[in-house]
Design a protein around this motif. Structure first.
Motif, PDB file in Angstrom:
ATOM      1  N   ARG A 280       0.846  -1.188   0.000  1.00 30.96           N
ATOM      2  CA  ARG A 280       0.000   0.000   0.000  1.00 30.96           C
ATOM      3  C   ARG A 280       0.880   1.235   0.000  1.00 30.96           C
ATOM      4  O   ARG A 280       2.045   1.176   0.344  1.00 30.96           O
ATOM      5  N   LYS A 281       0.284   2.331  -0.405  1.00 31.01           N
ATOM      6  CA  LYS A 281       1.035   3.568  -0.538  1.00 31.01           C
ATOM      7  C   LYS A 281       0.602   4.534   0.552  1.00 31.01           C
ATOM      8  O   LYS A 281      -0.566   4.573   0.918  1.00 31.01           O
ATOM      9  N   ALA A 282       1.553   5.315   1.067  1.00 33.15           N
ATOM     10  CA  ALA A 282       1.220   6.267   2.128  1.00 33.15           C
ATOM     11  C   ALA A 282       0.683   7.555   1.520  1.00 33.15           C
ATOM     12  O   ALA A 282       1.349   8.205   0.725  1.00 33.15           O
TER      13      ALA A 282
ATOM     14  N   PRO B  16      -2.654   4.547   4.742  1.00 31.98           N
ATOM     15  CA  PRO B  16      -2.222   3.615   3.698  1.00 31.98           C
ATOM     16  C   PRO B  16      -3.338   3.410   2.673  1.00 31.98           C
ATOM     17  O   PRO B  16      -4.491   3.224   3.045  1.00 31.98           O
TER      18      PRO B  16
END
Lengths: 335, 138
Positions: free
Chosen positions: B18-20, B34
């Protein structure tokens, strides 16, 4: 090198360079959030450089050049980093191993393409990625890549390849870690200084490739796509959004992380103006997201055969105007 | 952006990570949320990947028809272009273009081919033949 007092803890971050710097500083005794690191480095920017191409596409960046966060933090906070590059891969690997054996954690610059843990669809030839190596187990390095949610690993060979790839922004095995940290930081002085400097740089660029003028140039370039090759036009639009959303910017091309910085700075200095500007910047970020959405809808093939370039241009011009207003407000308020 | 508006589109390009994203909670306070991805992002990432696959499959055909050397295919298969491969191998663009000709490539000394193989992250022998499958767009 200072001896770290705590075991290393991985933390998820939006951007590789600010994430690595925040973690390195925290680990060696200077706790600062990623947003503070990003904001205080003065790396917030916009650049559209049509005459420098990478992979057939012009440079579009929502921040300053790679290494600007590391350099900016040193300059603005009085942190001293040890930074070392190497003429040969084996020397770089030996130096890394030596630092790890001493119990240190080390920041590295690397290519994205050759890192084995990157998802296939995100592997492009970009050589200025940043990560932390915090240990070694057998023939694998333990890696804290801040843009990943959890720690990852790489073989010795793969990491060496990624560190010593040649080409644009070649890392040359760059490794770095804090050498001296400031005793105290006078945030009441530093924050207004850096915030004003960033605002001035965004508003008063001498050339139309950077800052607000850079955004306006990009808007014009979008308008001109009307007369360009269809495939190129779609790829160009997609490229803008990738630079804004895909590559680890915290959303809206660093505008949200900057808003987060302004908010934190406002709380720290008990300054209402900073908090207000944080909200303005959030609204600007939301507009950048709308701009990205507009592009994605336009290039989705079947639904929209014709792209409304003037509408996308207009949207971006509005974003530029709204963002310029935030910097003007910051310059004219008491910080 | 508010945290409940952070897209969770579970896009394929992210695969397990996941990306912040920076977003505000109900009190307006910023934090990291996330995200499993935004479909907008998937759209443009897949567009870029598709373009690379298209270039690689066109190159594949050129090698099959004898117009170009396998080096030409592997350059695109590794998502490179002339500039990137020239820099990565340290062999000038003028030479590189010449080595894209099948007859010239076949006569290259082992040493030169090894430099390309190294830049492309593959074995020297493998650089002389195409893979069986032509790259196809997903």
């Amino acid at each position: 090198m200072r001896k770290p007092s705590l075991p290393f803890v991985h933390e998820h971050a939006a951007h590789c360079e600010s994430g690595v710097m925040a973690r390195l500083l925290f680990h060696y005794g200077l706790p600062l959030s990623e947003a503070m690191v990003f904001g205080l480095s003065g790396a917030m920017m916009f650049a559209y450089i049509p005459f420098v191409k990478l992979g057939g596409m012009p440079i579009i960046a929502y921040r300053r050049m790679p290494r600007a966060v590391i350099k900016g933090i040193q300059k603005n906070l009085g942190v001293k980093m040890k930074m070392e590059t190497f003429p040969r891969p084996d020397l770089g690997t030996a130096a890394l191993d030596r630092l790890l054996a001493q119990g240190g954690i080390v920041g590295l610059q690397s290519s994205v393409f050759w890192l084995p843990y990157f998802p296939e669809d995100m592997r492009f030839h970009f050589n200025a990625h940043n990560l932390i190596v915090y240990g070694k187990e057998g023939d694998e390095y333990l890696i804290s890549d801040p843009v990943f949610e959890n720690p990852v690993r790489s073989s010795i060979k793969a990491l060496e390849k990624a560190r010593f790839v040649k080409g644009m922004m070649a890392p040359k095995g760059l490794l770095y870690y804090p050498q001296t940290l400031p005793e105290t930081i006078d945030f009441a002085v530093v924050i207004p200084e850096v915030v004003r400097k960033t605002a001035r740089a965004m508003l008063k660029t001498p050339v139309p490739i950077a800052g607000i003028r850079g955004i306006q140039s990009l808007a014009k370039a979008i308008g001109r796509l009307q007369n360009k090759d269809r495939r190129y036009a779609r790829l160009f639009l997609g490229h803008i959004v990738r630079m804004q959303e895909e590559i680890g910017t915290g959303g809206a091309g660093f505008r949200f992380i900057y808003a987060s910085f302004l908010q934190e700075a406002g709380v720290l200095l008990e300054n209402r103006n900073l908090s207000d500007c944080s909200q303005m910047m959030t609204a600007v970020g939301d507009q950048w997201r709308e701009f990205a959405l507009l592009i994605a809808q336009s290039i989705r093939k079947k639904k929209n055969p014709a792209i409304d370039f003037p509408a996308i241009q207009k949207k971006l011009e509005n974003v530029a105007a709204a963002e310029a207003e935030v910097y003007r407000t910051l310059l004219h308020s008491e910080l | 952006m508010e945290s409940r508006a952070v897209p969770q589109d579970e896009i394929s390009t992210h695969t397990n990570t996941r990306k912040a994203i920076y977003a505000t909670d109900c009190n307006g306070a910023y934090g990291i949320v996330p995200s499993s991805g935004w479909e907008v992002e998937a759209e443009v990432t897949l567009q870029a990947v598709d373009e690379l696959v298209r270039l690689a499959s066109e190159a594949y055909d050129k090698v099959v028809t004898g117009v170009a050397s396998p080096l030409y295919f592997y350059m695109f298969a590794r998502r490179m272009d002339l500039d990137i491969l020239a820099q990565a191998s340290g062999i000038g663009k003028w030479w590189l273009k010449r080595h894209m000709r099948p007859d010239v490539f076949a006569k290259l000394p082992h040493k030169t081919v090894a430099r390309y193989a190294d830049a492309l992250g593959m074995e020297v022998e493998a650089l002389y033949q195409l893979p069986e499958k032509r790259p196809e767009r997903a």
